[in-house]
Design a protein around this motif. Structure first.
Motif, mmCIF file in Angstrom:
data_model
loop_
_atom_site.group_PDB
_atom_site.id
_atom_site.type_symbol
_atom_site.label_atom_id
_atom_site.label_comp_id
_atom_site.label_asym_id
_atom_site.label_seq_id
_atom_site.Cartn_x
_atom_site.Cartn_y
_atom_site.Cartn_z
ATOM 1 N N GLU A 163 17.818 -2.039 5.439
ATOM 2 C CA GLU A 163 16.772 -2.223 4.422
ATOM 3 C C GLU A 163 16.445 -3.700 4.171
ATOM 4 O O GLU A 163 15.317 -4.050 3.882
ATOM 5 C CB GLU A 163 17.232 -1.537 3.122
ATOM 6 C CG GLU A 163 16.137 -1.152 2.153
ATOM 7 C CD GLU A 163 15.076 -0.204 2.732
ATOM 8 O OE1 GLU A 163 13.894 -0.467 2.480
ATOM 9 O OE2 GLU A 163 15.418 0.769 3.434
ATOM 10 N N LEU A 198 5.484 -12.178 3.688
ATOM 11 C CA LEU A 198 5.081 -12.981 4.853
ATOM 12 C C LEU A 198 3.559 -13.077 4.853
ATOM 13 O O LEU A 198 2.879 -12.118 5.213
ATOM 14 C CB LEU A 198 5.569 -12.324 6.156
ATOM 15 C CG LEU A 198 7.055 -11.959 6.225
ATOM 16 C CD1 LEU A 198 7.402 -11.411 7.611
ATOM 17 C CD2 LEU A 198 7.940 -13.149 5.886
ATOM 18 N N ALA A 252 4.183 4.295 10.173
ATOM 19 C CA ALA A 252 2.918 4.861 9.705
ATOM 20 C C ALA A 252 2.194 5.581 10.835
ATOM 21 O O ALA A 252 2.373 5.262 12.017
ATOM 22 C CB ALA A 252 2.042 3.739 9.149
ATOM 23 N N SER A 310 0.814 -1.223 0.000
ATOM 24 C CA SER A 310 0.000 0.000 0.000
ATOM 25 C C SER A 310 0.844 1.269 0.000
ATOM 26 O O SER A 310 0.312 2.369 -0.025
ATOM 27 C CB SER A 310 -0.941 0.007 1.208
ATOM 28 O OG SER A 310 -0.213 0.033 2.414
ATOM 29 N N PRO A 322 -3.996 1.146 5.572
ATOM 30 C CA PRO A 322 -3.907 -0.045 4.727
ATOM 31 C C PRO A 322 -2.544 -0.727 4.913
ATOM 32 O O PRO A 322 -1.592 -0.092 5.360
ATOM 33 C CB PRO A 322 -4.021 0.519 3.308
ATOM 34 C CG PRO A 322 -4.654 1.847 3.460
ATOM 35 C CD PRO A 322 -4.200 2.375 4.789
HETATM 36 C C1 LIG Z 1 -5.706 4.681 0.828
HETATM 37 C C2 LIG Z 1 -4.412 4.759 1.588
HETATM 38 C C3 LIG Z 1 -4.343 5.490 2.761
HETATM 39 C C4 LIG Z 1 -3.136 5.553 3.486
HETATM 40 N N1 LIG Z 1 -3.104 6.261 4.642
HETATM 41 C C5 LIG Z 1 -1.966 6.291 5.378
HETATM 42 C C6 LIG Z 1 -1.931 6.997 6.629
HETATM 43 O O1 LIG Z 1 -2.918 7.558 7.086
HETATM 44 N N2 LIG Z 1 -0.756 7.019 7.299
HETATM 45 C C7 LIG Z 1 0.367 6.390 6.829
HETATM 46 O O2 LIG Z 1 1.413 6.438 7.497
HETATM 47 N N3 LIG Z 1 0.357 5.719 5.659
HETATM 48 C C8 LIG Z 1 -0.774 5.644 4.927
HETATM 49 N N4 LIG Z 1 -0.793 4.962 3.740
HETATM 50 C C9 LIG Z 1 0.445 4.328 3.244
HETATM 51 C C10 LIG Z 1 0.613 2.849 3.662
HETATM 52 O O3 LIG Z 1 -0.627 2.263 3.956
HETATM 53 C C11 LIG Z 1 1.548 2.695 4.860
HETATM 54 O O4 LIG Z 1 2.814 3.208 4.559
HETATM 55 C C12 LIG Z 1 1.680 1.225 5.308
HETATM 56 O O5 LIG Z 1 2.269 1.184 6.583
HETATM 57 C C13 LIG Z 1 2.504 0.369 4.346
HETATM 58 O O6 LIG Z 1 2.396 -0.980 4.767
HETATM 59 P P1 LIG Z 1 2.442 -2.190 3.739
HETATM 60 O O7 LIG Z 1 2.329 -3.455 4.504
HETATM 61 O O8 LIG Z 1 1.470 -1.997 2.656
HETATM 62 O O9 LIG Z 1 3.931 -2.066 3.210
HETATM 63 P P2 LIG Z 1 4.455 -2.085 1.705
HETATM 64 O O10 LIG Z 1 3.829 -0.964 0.970
HETATM 65 O O11 LIG Z 1 4.324 -3.427 1.122
HETATM 66 O O12 LIG Z 1 5.997 -1.784 1.944
HETATM 67 C C14 LIG Z 1 6.405 -0.554 2.496
HETATM 68 C C15 LIG Z 1 7.832 -0.699 3.014
HETATM 69 O O13 LIG Z 1 7.837 -1.596 4.111
HETATM 70 C C16 LIG Z 1 8.803 -2.622 3.911
HETATM 71 N N5 LIG Z 1 8.283 -3.833 4.558
HETATM 72 C C17 LIG Z 1 7.082 -4.442 4.370
HETATM 73 N N6 LIG Z 1 6.975 -5.519 5.172
HETATM 74 C C18 LIG Z 1 8.138 -5.602 5.879
HETATM 75 C C19 LIG Z 1 8.652 -6.502 6.862
HETATM 76 N N7 LIG Z 1 7.952 -7.558 7.300
HETATM 77 N N8 LIG Z 1 9.892 -6.266 7.355
HETATM 78 C C20 LIG Z 1 10.628 -5.215 6.933
HETATM 79 N N9 LIG Z 1 10.205 -4.331 6.008
HETATM 80 C C21 LIG Z 1 8.967 -4.523 5.489
HETATM 81 C C22 LIG Z 1 8.930 -2.747 2.402
HETATM 82 O O14 LIG Z 1 10.181 -3.280 2.038
HETATM 83 C C23 LIG Z 1 8.793 -1.285 1.982
HETATM 84 O O15 LIG Z 1 10.032 -0.626 2.122
HETATM 85 C C24 LIG Z 1 -1.982 4.874 3.008
HETATM 86 C C25 LIG Z 1 -2.066 4.120 1.830
HETATM 87 C C26 LIG Z 1 -3.264 4.052 1.131
HETATM 88 C C27 LIG Z 1 -3.336 3.202 -0.102
#
Ligand SMILES: Cc1cc2nc3c(=O)[nH]c(=O)nc-3n(C[C@H](O)[C@H](O)[C@H](O)COP(=O)(O)OP(=O)(O)OC[C@H]3O[C@@H](n4cnc5c(N)ncnc54)[C@H](O)[C@@H]3O)c2cc1C
Length: 308
Positions: free
Chosen positions: A187, A89, A145, A73, A134
């Protein structure tokens, strides 16, 4: 470059160790991201549990790069895909939830929204904001986040992390070095789980807060569109969406990508965008904002992989 997908003669699959989880060669990553764009992973690895991940990391050839993704996301995966092995995972072993009073330990593969019911059932409040973001717990930690006035660093207690050699460490906040939308552990280290601290609260209050936060998002953000949330970080003391609007970027389009008319800092895939369309649109916004305000916006969305 690695493997056949990227021009080498032998597929990297031949050199990967035997595991209990699943390897998927040439896996389409677009369906693992909210933007719905991006090329393939040379190999996608879905480990069965932490031991399986450890076996993989210890025995794989050192030259093969490993990239971890969560819910996708916050990602813009480029159209040429990601060389090497992408780890996700997703198995039940990475989605465990365990309560100890007002503390909860959550597997890194759990979707944040799947924490809702457990928090309500166990009467643990103060963590509602997490359920509205998300993605999954691992990504939540990596991106520090936050929303509704809180960030993960405010509620973080400890985490288990696996390094690139398969060793597991218990880490505290000092190892994460949390800052605005980032944490500074290496990273290629992988979060396995996190312990977060809430407060005891009445289930109906927790549910009410969650409902209010969801309603706010639905009213102010295009959360049902193909997007990756805020594209750019807010510069100190300023709001990126305002700068983007003032620079005349509302409604700007490149190919199938456009600036959301609901929230200027969100880019949308209108259906057939490529990652290149989205990245080009983002770079265009950076230029226009710089021309207008002399401020250079910084990408919050993480760009990965290679161009086509
Ligand atoms: C509609 C919408 C609303 C959003 N609102 C917010 C908000 O209010 N606040 C906010 O902060 N963000 C927001 N986001 C952004 C996003 O949701 C966050 O950044 C979220 O925490 C990303 O998590 P993810 O699991 O999708 O990670 P990914 O997008 O899959 O990856 C993000 C990063 O995390 C790393 N990563 C993933 N899993 C692991 C793991 N197990 N170990 C180590 N590194 C890992 C990846 O390598 C990458 O660098 C929003 C996104 C959307 C689509």
């Amino acid at each position: 470059m690695f493997g056949r997908l990227f021009g080498a003669k032998t597929p990297i699959l031949d050199s990967l160790p035997e595991v209990r989880g699943k390897y998927i060669e040439n896996a389409k990553l677009a369906k693992h991201t909210w933007f719905g764009v991006g090329g393939p992973a040379e190999v996608l690895f879905l480990p069965e549990d932490a031991d399986d991940l450890k076996t993989f990391l210890m025995r794989k050839p050192a030259a093969i790069p490993v990239t971890v993704i969560g819910g996708g996301s916050n990602l813009l995966i480029r159209d040429g895909g990601i060389p090497g092995v992408v780890v996700k995972l997703d198995a039940p072993a990475f989605r465990q939830v365990k309560f100890d009073g007002a503390e909860v330990t959550v597997g890194a593969g759990l979707k944040n929204s799947d924490l809702k019911k457990a928090l309500i059932d166990n009467g643990v409040g103060g963590l509602e904001f997490i359920c509205s973001v998300p993605g999954r717990i691992g990504g939540l930690l990596r991106t520090n986040a936050g929303c509704f006035g809180k960030t993960v660093s405010d509620v973080f207690v400890r985490a288990h992390i696996m390094n690139d050699w398969g060793q597991i460490y218990e880490t505290g906040a000092e190892d994460f070095n949390f800052s605005y939308r980032s944490s500074m552990f290496p990273e290629n280290w992988i979060v396995l789980d996190a312990t977060l601290k809430g407060v005891k609260a009445a289930p109906e209050e927790i549910r009410k807060t969650m409902d209010e936060q969801l309603a706010y998002r639905l009213a102010h953000q295009p959360i049902n569109k193909k997007t990756a949330g805020s594209t750019f970080k807010n510069p100190e003391g300023l709001q990126a969406w305002k700068l983007i609007k003032e620079a005349g970027c509302a409604g700007l389009k490149v190919g199938g990508a456009e600036v959301s008319d609901m929230h200027c800092n969100f880019l949308i895939n209108r259906g057939k965008a490529t990652a290149e369309d989205i990245e080009e649109l983002g770079e265009m916004i950076i230029e226009k904002v710089k021309e207008k305000t002399a401020i250079t916006l910084e990408w919050e969305v993480r760009r990965m992989g290679v161009k086509k």
